[in-house]
Design an enzyme around this catalytic site. Structure first.
Site, short mmCIF file in Angstrom:
data_model
loop_
_atom_site.label_atom_id
_atom_site.label_comp_id
_atom_site.label_asym_id
_atom_site.label_seq_id
_atom_site.Cartn_x
_atom_site.Cartn_y
_atom_site.Cartn_z
N ARG A 127 3.93 5.73 2.42
CA ARG A 127 4.00 6.67 1.29
C ARG A 127 3.25 7.96 1.62
O ARG A 127 3.69 9.05 1.25
CB ARG A 127 3.42 6.01 0.03
CG ARG A 127 3.67 6.82 -1.23
CD ARG A 127 3.31 6.05 -2.49
NE ARG A 127 1.88 5.81 -2.60
CZ ARG A 127 1.32 5.08 -3.57
NH1 ARG A 127 2.06 4.52 -4.50
NH2 ARG A 127 0.01 4.92 -3.60
N LYS A 129 2.54 11.88 -3.85
CA LYS A 129 1.13 11.64 -4.23
C LYS A 129 0.30 12.82 -3.71
O LYS A 129 -0.35 12.74 -2.67
CB LYS A 129 0.65 10.29 -3.69
CG LYS A 129 -0.62 9.85 -4.37
CD LYS A 129 -0.86 8.37 -4.22
CE LYS A 129 -2.24 7.98 -4.68
NZ LYS A 129 -2.54 8.28 -6.09
N GLU A 182 4.30 7.27 -17.11
CA GLU A 182 3.24 6.40 -16.54
C GLU A 182 1.89 6.78 -17.13
O GLU A 182 1.80 7.71 -17.93
CB GLU A 182 3.23 6.53 -15.02
CG GLU A 182 3.00 7.97 -14.55
CD GLU A 182 3.05 8.13 -13.03
OE1 GLU A 182 2.94 7.14 -12.29
OE2 GLU A 182 3.18 9.29 -12.59
N1 PMP Z 1 0.71 6.62 -10.94
C1 PMP Z 1 -0.24 7.52 -10.61
C2 PMP Z 1 -0.14 8.88 -11.17
C3 PMP Z 1 -1.28 7.17 -9.75
O1 PMP Z 1 -2.23 8.07 -9.43
C4 PMP Z 1 -1.35 5.85 -9.25
C5 PMP Z 1 -2.47 5.45 -8.34
N2 PMP Z 1 -2.21 5.75 -7.02
C6 PMP Z 1 -0.34 4.94 -9.62
C7 PMP Z 1 0.67 5.37 -10.46
C8 PMP Z 1 -0.34 3.53 -9.09
O2 PMP Z 1 0.03 3.50 -7.75
P1 PMP Z 1 -0.50 2.39 -6.76
O3 PMP Z 1 -0.19 1.07 -7.38
O4 PMP Z 1 0.26 2.60 -5.51
O5 PMP Z 1 -1.96 2.60 -6.61
#
Ligand code: PMP
Length: 295
Positions: free
Chosen positions: A52, A151, A184
């Site tokens: 990612r 990200k 989210e």
């Molecule tokens: N959405 C956002 C905006 C985030 O910052 C995160 C944390 N990385 C997640 C979702 C969850 O992603 P992950 O399970 O890969 O940590």
């Protein structure tokens, strides 16, 4: 021994680990990052996180100056230097040192650093008793502006929603997208659970097209739920779907799995963490502590 940070291929004491004020990561939030976790001496889903990271970098045309194997080893070296078997790992790649103009291509080389530390996103008691959240007025960035699938180090969109939550006396906000559907949390993905009288409970989480990060915890939880015989799907959710859900929980590397039991003051389901949330939370902790693969 003082704590060490990996910075541009060197392990150095935390107090000496600094980047230039001309770094575009600082000047413009121009960069990408990953939040990763080590459990029991193993880096959880390291390959998925690195994949990612490189995809986020490619999306903003940022060249990471190291091969993936090098970063894999750098993560291990940083954990070792800090004598950590369990840690939250922050891996950042900024655009690097440049001039005051926006042009990213004038930055000669990306800055890369790795921090291993602790993170406590929410107090322990909220995991046991459930968390109250709000629906933020700040909407998630539309994909055409800045895709939430990248990200990036630019988290102001999420921070503005987080401020709304804190102003309302809670610790997290659910963000909607420009169509009014659920996206989210500010640092986590969201699942709802619907009980079905005739069938197994159903889990639903918004699709990437709703404007969400493709969470690695989300994927893990979806797999654990499928393995447990639950139905899992991705579909657009409205705020009403949240209020009518039997259970809601958030997932993320830092947050792990946290039950949401109240939204905008209204109880969700029974108002206490539900059976499926508890079941998946137990399954998740078993999995992270026992899974030997790092992918
Ligand atoms: N959405 C956002 C905006 C985030 O910052 C995160 C944390 N990385 C997640 C979702 C969850 O992603 P992950 O399970 O890969 O940590």
């Amino acid at each position: 021994m003082s704590k060490q940070v990996w910075l541009n291929d060197e392990l150095i004491p935390t107090e000496n680990a600094s980047v230039s004020v001309f770094d575009h990561g600082l000047l413009y939030g121009d960069g990408v990052f990953e939040g990763i976790r080590a459990y029991n001496g193993r880096v959880f889903k390291m390959d998925s996180h690195l994949k990612r990271l490189y995809a986020s970098a490619a999306a903003i045309r940022l060249e990471i100056p190291y091969e993936v194997d090098k970063l894999r080893q750098a993560i291990r070296d940083t954990l070792k230097a800090n004598e950590r078997t369990d840690a939250y790992i922050r891996l950042c790649v900024t655009r690097g040192f440049g001039s005051l103009g926006l042009n990213p291509f004038l930055c000669k080389c990306a800055t890369v650093f790795i921090i291993t530390d602790d993170i406590k996103m929410f107090p322990r008691e909220l995991y046991d008793h459930g968390m109250e959240v709000i629906i933020a007025k700040t909407i998630r960035n539309p994909a055409a502006s800045l895709s939430p699938a990248i990200k990036s180090m630019n988290y102001l969109n999420n921070i503005l929603a987080k401020i709304e939550a804190i102003d309302a006396g809670v610790l997290e906000a659910i963000m909607l997208n420009d169509r009014g559907n659920v996206a989210e949390g500010t640092g986590d993905n969201l699942f709802i659970v619907r009980d079905n009288p005739q069938a197994k409970p159903e889990l639903v989480t918004p699709p990437v097209s709703a404007g969400v990060l493709e969470g690695i915890t989300l994927a893990t939880v979806a797999q654990l739920a499928t393995d447990a015989g639950l139905s899992v799907s991705r579909a657009d959710l409205t705020p009403d779907d949240l209020f009518n859900a039997n259970e809601i929980f958030l997932t993320g590397t830092a947050a792990e799995i946290i039950p949401v039991t109240k939204i905008d003051g209204k109880p969700i389901g029974t108002g206490s963490p539900g059976r499926i949330t508890r079941q998946l939370s137990n399954a998740f902790h078993d999995y992270v502590n026992n899974n030997v693969s790092e992918d």
